[in-house]
Design a protein around this motif. Structure first.
Motif, PDB file in Angstrom:
ATOM      1  N   GLY A 101     -42.714  64.409 -26.123  1.00 22.57           N
ATOM      2  CA  GLY A 101     -43.236  63.234 -25.432  1.00 22.57           C
ATOM      3  C   GLY A 101     -42.132  62.354 -24.884  1.00 22.57           C
ATOM      4  N   LEU A 102     -41.057  62.203 -25.653  1.00 24.14           N
ATOM      5  CA  LEU A 102     -39.912  61.424 -25.166  1.00 24.14           C
ATOM      6  C   LEU A 102     -39.311  62.064 -23.920  1.00 24.14           C
ATOM      7  CD1 LEU A 102     -38.067  60.539 -28.508  1.00 24.14           C
ATOM      8  CD2 LEU A 102     -39.642  59.109 -27.199  1.00 24.14           C
ATOM      9  N   LEU A 103     -39.186  63.378 -23.938  1.00 26.48           N
ATOM     10  CA  LEU A 103     -38.636  64.072 -22.780  1.00 26.48           C
ATOM     11  C   LEU A 103     -39.579  63.950 -21.583  1.00 26.48           C
ATOM     12  CD1 LEU A 103     -37.260  67.295 -24.510  1.00 26.48           C
ATOM     13  CD2 LEU A 103     -36.038  65.196 -23.934  1.00 26.48           C
ATOM     14  N   ARG A 104     -40.881  63.927 -21.841  1.00 27.13           N
ATOM     15  CA  ARG A 104     -41.845  63.768 -20.742  1.00 27.13           C
ATOM     16  C   ARG A 104     -41.708  62.397 -20.093  1.00 27.13           C
ATOM     17  NH1 ARG A 104     -45.800  65.972 -24.990  1.00 27.13           N
ATOM     18  NH2 ARG A 104     -45.386  68.200 -24.845  1.00 27.13           N
ATOM     19  N   ILE A 105     -41.533  61.365 -20.911  1.00 28.76           N
ATOM     20  CA  ILE A 105     -41.311  60.025 -20.360  1.00 28.76           C
ATOM     21  C   ILE A 105     -40.100  60.038 -19.438  1.00 28.76           C
ATOM     22  CG2 ILE A 105     -40.585  57.669 -20.953  1.00 28.76           C
ATOM     23  CD1 ILE A 105     -42.244  57.889 -23.494  1.00 28.76           C
ATOM     24  N   LEU A 106     -39.035  60.667 -19.896  1.00 28.72           N
ATOM     25  CA  LEU A 106     -37.789  60.723 -19.125  1.00 28.72           C
ATOM     26  C   LEU A 106     -37.985  61.462 -17.810  1.00 28.72           C
ATOM     27  CD1 LEU A 106     -34.744  60.228 -18.997  1.00 28.72           C
ATOM     28  CD2 LEU A 106     -34.417  62.285 -20.354  1.00 28.72           C
ATOM     29  N   LEU A 107     -38.632  62.611 -17.856  1.00 28.76           N
ATOM     30  CA  LEU A 107     -38.789  63.431 -16.655  1.00 28.76           C
ATOM     31  C   LEU A 107     -39.720  62.774 -15.639  1.00 28.76           C
ATOM     32  CD1 LEU A 107     -39.031  66.907 -18.389  1.00 28.76           C
ATOM     33  CD2 LEU A 107     -37.208  66.159 -16.863  1.00 28.76           C
ATOM     34  N   VAL A 108     -40.821  62.203 -16.099  1.00 28.37           N
ATOM     35  CA  VAL A 108     -41.750  61.545 -15.173  1.00 28.37           C
ATOM     36  C   VAL A 108     -41.048  60.395 -14.464  1.00 28.37           C
ATOM     37  CG1 VAL A 108     -43.818  60.101 -15.054  1.00 28.37           C
ATOM     38  CG2 VAL A 108     -43.862  62.234 -16.355  1.00 28.37           C
ATOM     39  N   GLY A 109     -40.301  59.575 -15.211  1.00 27.55           N
ATOM     40  CA  GLY A 109     -39.577  58.472 -14.580  1.00 27.55           C
ATOM     41  C   GLY A 109     -38.565  58.964 -13.568  1.00 27.55           C
TER      42      GLY A 109
END
Length: 383
Positions: A101-109
């Motif tokens: 989930g943390l990586l998803r936040i990073l990638l979406v941003g």
């Protein structure tokens, strides 16, 4: 490793520390720092349960970043943010979901703001100057025509990828993943051996991001917000979301371009020192080696952006405070009386829209901000 001179002290390009009292590490200890960083990072990759080793990696990285702002490259920033969540062990599927989930936040941003910052004439001009025209001779008019058409769609595609990855529907997420992979392939085609063969330092970054988006989103039923709340990663999720979802809205200006995913956005500032032959003699020999002929006869120019690329292997972060800092360094040079030396300032890919400016060394020493270029023009000055 592709930008090793960026991380050592022995180089001609100036260091820009965050604090005057915290400059670059003297040789040979600078190399000890870099080797220690690589050894610790490798050790953590081999033994992921050694969380304190990762903590040491992150501490060393922050120290090296504080010693030189030129090191604030977007890939370095993203890698550090992505590694932060691994400070906590993964014991079960909930913690694994929270980590992803943390990586998803990073990638979406990253995808959203990379696209957003490309909206405007700066990216259009950059795309034409950096890719369309240079590739016309090798690719031919037909493929380059397609390339120009695709370039106009890039900002919207990147923002669409971010939105698709947020939708809690499997096939929609997969469409976002395919779009992201296609984008990275497109970038590598442009800057790789089949394209302009440039900016080599971001080739592995594009490969890594392509693989990471598959790991983080392919076949994943949800985003992982609930899992993040249930583990210690919830304390990381909030500041991470602020850094990659909110702060890029204040760029350019309050927040740095590279920390806001200005990736080929074309909004960069440009500063160069222009000198005649007499003024050039006042520069150190290792700096004179990076002078290039100017458009005006008898003059040479020191382009800080090109110099950084050539010596350090990375672009110069185009932030006003950094240009003012490096400009003042060279403005203090004791140029011979009667010689020609001045600073040319503009927005490289927005010349027609924003104009240009020119400062003497004395003016550069007094400047507190570069501001908006004062000299408007119908045609750009010689490049």
């Amino acid at each position: 490793l592709l930008s090793w001179k960026l991380w050592v002290t022995g180089r001609a390009f100036p260091h820009l520390p965050c604090f005057d009292w915290f400059g670059p590490t003297p040789a040979p200890w600078d190399k000890v720092w870099v080797v220690s960083f690589l050894v610790l990072l490798t050790a953590f990759l081999l033994r992921p349960n050694w969380r304190r080793v990762l903590g040491a990696v992150l501490v060393l990285a922050v120290i090296m970043a504080l010693q030189d702002q030129v090191r604030w490259q977007p890939w370095f920033y993203i890698y550090l943010l992505g590694l932060t969540g691994f400070l906590f062990p993964i014991h079960d599927r909930t913690e694994e979901s929270a980590q992803l989930g943390l990586l998803r936040i990073l990638l979406v941003g990253m995808y959203f703001w990379s696209g957003w910052h490309k909206l405007g004439p700066g990216f259009e001009n950059l795309f034409s100057v950096a890719f369309v025209e240079p590739l016309r001779e090798t690719w031919g008019d037909g493929p380059v025509g397609v390339l120009a058409f695709l370039g106009a769609a890039v900002p919207w595609v990147e923002m669409a990828i971010a939105l698709l990855l947020l939708v809690p529907v499997s096939w929609v997420k997969k469409a976002g993943v395919i779009g992201a992979l296609s984008t990275h392939v497109f970038v590598l085609l442009l800057i790789g051996p089949l394209g302009t063969n440039s900016n080599v330092v971001v080739w592995p970054w594009n490969l890594c991001m392509g693989l990471l988006v598959v790991v983080a989103f392919w076949g994943v039923p949800d985003f992982g917000f609930m899992a993040m709340r249930m583990t210690r990663r919830g304390f990381v999720a909030a500041p991470l979301a602020v850094l990659v979802w909110l702060m890029p809205a204040f760029s350019p200006g309050i927040w740095d371009r590279y920390l806001s995913f200005h990736l080929y956005s074309g909004t960069e500032q440009r500063l160069m020192l222009v000198v005649d032959e007499r003024a050039a003699t006042a520069l150190p020999a290792d700096v004179r080696a990076h002078l290039a002929p100017a458009a005006s006869p008898g003059l040479q120019e020191l382009q800080f952006k090109g110099w950084a690329f050539k010596e350090l292997g990375v672009p110069f972060p185009s932030e006003e405070r950094m240009y003012l800092r490096i400009g003042r360094m060279f403005a203090a040079t004791p140029f011979p009386p009667g010689s020609t030396a001045y600073f040319h300032y503009d927005y490289e890919f927005q010349l027609m829209e924003r104009g240009w400016d020119r400062f003497t060394p004395g003016e550069m020493l007094q400047l507190r901000e570069l501001g908006e270029p004062r000299r408007k023009m119908d045609q750009p000055p010689p490049q």
